[in-house]
Enzyme design. Structure first.
Site, short mmCIF file in Angstrom:
data_model
loop_
_atom_site.label_atom_id
_atom_site.label_comp_id
_atom_site.label_asym_id
_atom_site.label_seq_id
_atom_site.Cartn_x
_atom_site.Cartn_y
_atom_site.Cartn_z
N ASP A 48 0.81 -1.21 0.00
CA ASP A 48 0.00 0.00 0.00
C ASP A 48 0.85 1.27 0.00
OD1 ASP A 48 -2.27 -1.49 -0.04
OD2 ASP A 48 -2.83 -1.15 2.04
N ASP A 148 -2.49 13.13 21.65
CA ASP A 148 -1.24 12.84 20.95
C ASP A 148 -1.26 13.45 19.56
OD1 ASP A 148 -0.17 11.48 23.06
OD2 ASP A 148 -0.36 9.49 22.18
N SER A 164 -6.68 2.49 12.47
CA SER A 164 -5.87 2.12 13.63
C SER A 164 -6.15 3.02 14.83
CB SER A 164 -4.38 2.19 13.28
OG SER A 164 -4.07 1.26 12.26
#
Length: 259
Positions: A48, A148, A164
């Site tokens: 990918d 984050d 994810s």
């Protein structure tokens, strides 16, 4: 589906993995290969990441790209098969995608711009959490996100980093973008938002000296940003080809029911 009766002119490109290079040599010998500027279709051999690299390299020509998996991840790729390639290409389903435009301001006031096929992401640079103010179409929607990082993902990129980070999978015809936090601390329960593809997203970095943040459009990174604006570039169309019956939409649906 390609309906022209003329023989397809192909270009084979490969990642630096030895197996991908070997596959390129075999396929070139079998089907021939023309310069990229003369090709009807670019056949990309890799994973990918290499598909994204090929699409970025093809932004000017915008030649359709057909990927065959010779990497570790192949969600954007077709299964590798050297037989009947011309017939598969003639019957292939077309998927059109549009990249995101990232404009990132740094402390000096200089602006750095890049295009993202998967996502634009902001990430903390140090042990300190990032603090971001988020506006949609010039209206502040979140005064302060402690995290984050945060990203805006395209439908094509919704199954990558976005997934994810527990963001939603978006069908390509949904005309939506995913706004997804990365390890949000406050507000702790905020899980992101689905936005119209016409939305203009602005991130303002709060306390940029104490809490420096970088911004990345796919593999193009800008360090110590103070403000980032993201929008879809509908004027740029890129085409990926998938084997008949194995369209990107089908893969997205299948992924949502995976155990």
């Amino acid at each position: 589906m390609i309906t022209s009766s003329a023989p397809l002119a192909l270009t084979f490109v490969a990642s630096d993995r030895p197996e991908a290079e070997a596959a390129r040599e075999r396929l070139t010998k079998r089907y021939g290969s023309v310069p990229v500027a003369e090709a009807d279709i670019i056949v990309a051999l890799g994973g990918d990441g290499f598909m994204l690299e090929t699409l970025h390299n093809n932004l000017q020509l915008r030649t359709p790209v057909y990927g065959m998996n010779q990497g570790s991840v192949g969600f954007l790729m077709n299964d590798y098969d050297e037989d009947d390639l011309l017939a598969r290409l003639a019957e292939a389903d077309h998927t059109v995608i549009h990249p995101l435009q990232m404009d990132a301001w740094v402390e000096s006031g200089e602006v750095h711009s890049g295009l993202a096929i998967n996502e634009v992401s902001l990430l903390r640079q140090t042990r300190q959490s990032a603090k971001l103010r988020i506006s949609i179409n010039d209206k502040v929607r979140l005064e302060e996100l402690s995290c984050d990082g945060c990203m805006v993902a395209t439908p094509a990129g919704s199954t990558a980093y976005n997934l994810s980070a527990h963001g939603p999978i978006i069908p390509l015809d949904a005309a939506s973008l995913a706004l997804t936090p990365i390890s949000a601390f406050r507000p702790r329960r905020w899980r992101g938002a689905l936005l119209s593809h016409t939305a203009r997203v602005r991130f303002e970095v709060l306390e940029p000296e104490k809490r420096p943040v970088s911004a990345t459009a796919d593999n193009f990174e800008v360090r110590r940003v103070t403000r980032v604006e993201v929008r879809e570039r509908r004027d740029i169309s890129l085409t990926m080809l998938f084997d008949a019956g194995r369209s990107f939409e089908e893969r997205v649906t299948t992924e949502q029911f995976a155990s």
